[in-house]
Design a protein around this motif. Structure first.
Motif, short mmCIF file in Angstrom:
data_model
loop_
_atom_site.label_atom_id
_atom_site.label_comp_id
_atom_site.label_asym_id
_atom_site.label_seq_id
_atom_site.Cartn_x
_atom_site.Cartn_y
_atom_site.Cartn_z
N ASP A 352 -2.70 2.42 7.78
CA ASP A 352 -1.49 3.22 7.99
C ASP A 352 -0.27 2.37 8.32
OD1 ASP A 352 -2.89 5.50 7.48
OD2 ASP A 352 -3.25 5.98 9.59
N SER A 358 2.91 3.13 1.88
CA SER A 358 3.52 4.27 2.58
C SER A 358 3.61 5.51 1.69
CB SER A 358 4.91 3.89 3.08
OG SER A 358 5.75 3.49 2.00
N GLU A 360 1.50 6.44 -0.68
CA GLU A 360 0.18 7.05 -0.72
C GLU A 360 -0.11 7.79 0.59
OE1 GLU A 360 -2.87 4.33 -1.67
OE2 GLU A 360 -2.07 3.83 -3.65
N ARG A 361 0.28 7.19 1.71
CA ARG A 361 0.04 7.83 3.00
C ARG A 361 0.84 9.13 3.13
NH1 ARG A 361 1.22 3.80 5.64
NH2 ARG A 361 3.36 4.28 6.27
N ASP A 362 2.08 9.13 2.69
CA ASP A 362 2.89 10.35 2.75
C ASP A 362 2.29 11.45 1.87
OD1 ASP A 362 4.56 8.98 4.41
OD2 ASP A 362 6.06 8.51 2.86
N LEU A 364 -0.87 11.80 1.08
CA LEU A 364 -2.09 12.28 1.72
C LEU A 364 -1.76 13.24 2.85
CD1 LEU A 364 -5.15 12.20 2.26
CD2 LEU A 364 -4.74 10.17 3.67
N TRP A 365 -0.83 12.89 3.69
CA TRP A 365 -0.46 13.77 4.80
C TRP A 365 0.08 15.10 4.29
CZ3 TRP A 365 2.37 9.90 8.59
CH2 TRP A 365 1.40 9.05 9.14
N VAL A 383 -7.28 12.35 7.87
CA VAL A 383 -6.29 11.28 7.74
C VAL A 383 -6.64 10.06 8.61
CG1 VAL A 383 -4.43 12.85 7.12
CG2 VAL A 383 -4.82 12.30 9.54
#
Length: 391
Positions: A352, A358, A360-362, A364-365, A383
């Motif tokens: 993270d 970033s 991909e993380r956004d 996913l969230w 997550v």
């Protein structure tokens, strides 16, 4: 070299042949063969010098991977609980008095990429403090026991040799990359691109030599006057001096050559266009980048459109190269250090905190937050966070 001709033994022929050889002109026999190319050796010193220190593509690719991997923060777990303050984390943050964590890890990853091996020695001082030091790969030899299993590292500096034990209670750690033909040493990714590396370096040297020689291929001045004859020694020396002083060097490139008195210029080599010179150099650069696991687009190599944009290529670098390297290093370091501190400790990295992922993380969230069929605890676990106790 001599041959026995069939007629050489005839009576009366020896003197005639001898006279003919004395009166005829001299001849020669030329034998031509394809020369074998000279390749760089596959040892650590040669790859470091010809690759990292002299080749811009290999240098940038190795630094890009090592620097990206070294900045990824560590996570330490005891069973399922995350620890934010622990002596192991302090050791990883400051492995020794000369290096901080990122500098230590950058060197470690550099050793792996250039030699396929990385060697760590754990030193314990009299006061109970611990330090980790990296041993240069070209100074280390793996010592095996009678059954062929590695038991120690032999470290050489000058004429001094010492052994670092590798057993379970030892203070040495040997990290390797997969080698299909060696039981003890790893295979350097740069070795797979050795031919491309030599081609790219040779192309740079060819360019430099071309600039030093009037920025044109070599050739010959042919003296062929209508009335025949040769240049005198004085004329020859004067012509040679004028060529060296007036037409050699990069600053005199393109200067027209004034020919007179029966002189003619004859080119004696292929032009860069005939050799497809630039494409060969770009192809070698792509091979170097691919062997190290860096998308060529990130290195500015033309002709590579595998990814639609720079952001996708950057994500591919992390997913396909950086994270697998960091993950295997975390497993090795965790297994090496955990027995020293006791408990069921597990070392991992924090994805993270990686800026390159970033997007991909956004995404996913966003998907998890919009999943109405999941509870809050299930969303947190999806997550990567533990369940939240609302009591």
């Amino acid at each position: 070299m001599a041959w026995n001709w069939p007629w050489a033994s005839r009576p009366g022929r020896e003197s005639a042949l001898f006279e003919r050889k004395r009166t005829s002109g001299y001849g020669f026999l030329a034998l031509h063969a394809q020369g074998e190319p000279l390749w760089t050796r596959r040892d650590y010193v040669s790859l470091a010098r010809e690759g990292f220190m002299r080749n811009p593509i290999a240098h940038r690719a190795v630094r890009m991977i090592a620097e990206a991997a070294a900045t990824i923060p560590w996570l330490l777990y005891e069973e399922e609980a995350e620890l934010s303050d622990h002596p192991m984390l302090e050791l990883l943050a400051r492995p020794n008095h000369r290096q901080a964590g990122p500098s230590f890890l950058e060197m470690l990853y550099g050793h792996l990429l250039l030699s396929g091996n990385a060697y760590i020695e754990l030193v314990e001082t009299g006061t109970g403090a611990r330090e980790m030091h990296l041993l240069r790969p070209d100074r280390v030899t793996v010592i095996a026991d009678g059954n062929g299993w590695p038991m120690a590292l032999e470290h050489r500096v000058g004429g001094v040799k010492r052994r670092v034990p590798l057993e379970e209670s030892g203070n040495g750690l040997h990290l390797t990359l997969f080698h299909p033909l060696d039981d003890h040493y790893g295979f350097a990714p740069l070795s797979a691109a050795l031919m491309a590396l030599d081609i790219h370096n040779a192309a740079a040297r060819w360019n430099k030599a071309l600039l030093d020689n009037s920025a044109r291929p070599s050739g010959a001045l042919v003296y062929a006057p209508k009335e025949g004859g040769n240049l005198t020694d004085e004329q020859f020396d004067r012509l040679k001096t004028e060529l060296e002083q007036g037409y050699s060097g990069a600053t005199r490139a393109g200067r027209p050559l004034l020919l007179e008195g029966g002189l003619d210029w004859k080119a004696m080599s292929l032009s860069p266009r005939d050799m497809d010179f630039q494409e060969a150099k770009n192809g070698a650069a792509r091979d170097i980048a691919l062997a190290l696991g860096v998308p060529p687009m990130l290195l500015g190599i033309p002709g590579d459109n595998t990814y639609s944009n720079y952001q996708e290529a950057n994500r591919a670098l992390y997913r396909l190269t950086v994270l697998p390297l960091v993950g295997r290093t975390a497993k090795e370091l965790g297994g090496f250090l955990a027995p020293l501190f006791g408990g069921g400790l597990r070392l991992w990295f924090d994805p993270d905190q990686i800026e390159g992922l970033s997007a991909e993380r956004d995404a996913l969230w966003k998907r998890v937050s919009e999943a109405s069929f999941l509870t809050d605890d299930e969303k947190r676990e999806a997550v990567g966070y533990g369940s939240y106790d609302r009591r």
